[in-house]
Scaffold this active site. Structure first.
Site, short mmCIF file in Angstrom:
data_model
loop_
_atom_site.label_atom_id
_atom_site.label_comp_id
_atom_site.label_asym_id
_atom_site.label_seq_id
_atom_site.Cartn_x
_atom_site.Cartn_y
_atom_site.Cartn_z
CE LYS A 1 27.64 86.81 -13.56
NZ LYS A 1 26.73 86.46 -14.66
NE ARG B 1 32.67 62.72 -10.76
CZ ARG B 1 31.57 62.09 -10.34
NH1 ARG B 1 31.67 61.07 -9.52
NH2 ARG B 1 30.37 62.49 -10.75
CE1 TYR C 1 28.58 82.56 -14.35
CE2 TYR C 1 29.45 84.41 -15.59
CZ TYR C 1 28.44 83.51 -15.34
OH TYR C 1 27.28 83.57 -16.07
CG HIS D 1 28.46 63.99 -5.98
ND1 HIS D 1 29.04 62.88 -6.55
CD2 HIS D 1 27.63 64.51 -6.91
CE1 HIS D 1 28.58 62.74 -7.78
NE2 HIS D 1 27.72 63.72 -8.03
N1 PDD Z 1 25.49 87.24 -17.77
N2 PDD Z 1 20.83 86.71 -15.84
C1 PDD Z 1 21.73 85.78 -16.22
C2 PDD Z 1 21.31 84.36 -16.23
C3 PDD Z 1 23.03 86.17 -16.57
O1 PDD Z 1 23.94 85.24 -16.92
C4 PDD Z 1 23.38 87.55 -16.56
C5 PDD Z 1 24.75 88.03 -16.91
C6 PDD Z 1 22.40 88.48 -16.16
C7 PDD Z 1 22.69 89.97 -16.09
O2 PDD Z 1 23.56 90.24 -15.01
P1 PDD Z 1 24.49 91.55 -15.04
O3 PDD Z 1 23.60 92.73 -15.22
O4 PDD Z 1 25.17 91.53 -13.73
O5 PDD Z 1 25.46 91.36 -16.20
C8 PDD Z 1 21.14 88.02 -15.81
C9 PDD Z 1 26.89 87.52 -17.95
C10 PDD Z 1 27.16 88.82 -18.62
C11 PDD Z 1 27.56 86.35 -18.61
O6 PDD Z 1 27.27 85.24 -18.17
O7 PDD Z 1 28.41 86.53 -19.48
#
Ligand code: PDD
Length: 295
Positions: A161, A114, A39, A116
């Site tokens: 992410k 399902r 995401y 893995h």
């Molecule tokens: N979170 N580290 C983690 C684990 C994060 O989930 C986030 C962002 C950041 C900062 O990343 P950025 O500067 O790109 O927002 C660092 C978002 C905002 C969330 O999960 O809602």
């Protein structure tokens, strides 16, 4: 079934512009079954996505790590985001220039029985929505926020992410339970990040952050804070930072899409530095506001 009412917000799902109350995905979506997806959270100021190219680059990196082919070009993503942002502004009865928003984008591997093993040839699920941004008040910024510290028990691919966020949820709740804003995490005695923010330590006037490796998510603000430091003539360094250095920091800052830069003035109940937001925070926050205006 007791499903809480969702707000009537515009969203996009697999080619359709719809709203949060109507959008449905399969129970066999691998995002639901395995957390097998990624995401992005993109702030939008005066109708314009902030640092959009950087978000697209990170989306590509995250997808690449999971071996999912990005189902859309960057231009297509931009078109989608612009349309969502317009829809939400329209819903509020405001012009684009009058709205700041927070756009959420998600891609999962798709729907399959399902197993893995990554199934070949399935179509990724694409979901996006937009909502208001809730900025921190001037009063909170003037005082700074409280955080707690904890061991970083998340997996070793924090640079992705990923929507597999159980580790982040557990660590964030540790701070929520005591009314604090974030949980600052340490792996083997060294700072990694907070549950949903990056962490910055000011020591002798230098802004320091954890190295960009597999143990932290490289926030879009990593590059931005480095730029702001350069503009302001503040020394900037990425290196391993010990727990003792964090607790002895002159200033401690969080950064994220929603927090921008936010001063931490209490850690585990102890004051950070003077216990008040410091001068480096002041410069970075002012620079950040200028960067938003000039984007
Ligand atoms: N979170 N580290 C983690 C684990 C994060 O989930 C986030 C962002 C950041 C900062 O990343 P950025 O500067 O790109 O927002 C660092 C978002 C905002 C969330 O999960 O809602």
């Amino acid at each position: 079934m007791n499903i809480p009412d969702l707000p009537d917000l515009p969203c996009y799902l697999n080619g359709d512009f719809t709203n949060l109350r109507e959008a449905k995905v399969s129970v066999m979506d691998r995002g639901f079954i395995f957390g097998d997806g990624v995401y992005e959270v993109v702030p939008v100021y005066a109708g314009k996505p902030f640092r959009f190219a950087e978000h697209m680059a990170r989306l590509d990196r995250s997808l690449g790590e999971l071996r999912i082919v990005n189902p859309m070009s960057h231009d297509e993503w931009r078109g989608l985001v612009d349309r969502l942002v317009s829809a939400y502004a329209g819903k509020l009865g405001k012009t684009l220039a009058e709205t700041d928003q927070l756009v959420y984008l998600q891609v999962t591997r798709g729907v399959a029985m399902r197993d893995h093993v990554m199934p070949a040839g399935i179509t990724p699920t694409v979901f996006a929505t937009s909502n208001k941004i809730s900025p921190y008040s001037a009063a909170v910024r003037a005082e700074g926020v409280a955080c707690v510290s904890a061991d970083d028990f998340r997996w070793k691919k924090a640079h992705i992410k990923s929507v597999s966020l159980a580790g982040a949820v557990l660590s964030r709740q540790m701070s929520a339970d005591v009314g604090a804003v974030e949980t600052v995490m340490f792996r083997d005695g060294f700072l990694s990040e907070a549950s949903s923010s990056n962490v910055w330590v000011v020591k002798n006037g230098t802004v320091m952050g954890a190295p960009k490796d597999n143990l932290v998510l490289e926030g879009i603000r990593y590059g931005l804070i480095e730029e702001l430091c350069r503009t302001e003539g503040i020394p900037f360094e990425l290196r391993r930072i010990s727990r003792d250095e964090v607790f002895a920091a002159g200033e401690l800052l969080l950064s994220s899409a929603t927090k921008e830069v936010l001063p931490v003035t209490r850690l585990d109940g102890k004051p950070v530095g003077t216990g008040k937001p410091g001068p480096i925070y002041g410069k970075l926050y002012a620079g950040y506001q200028r960067a938003k205006l000039n984007s």
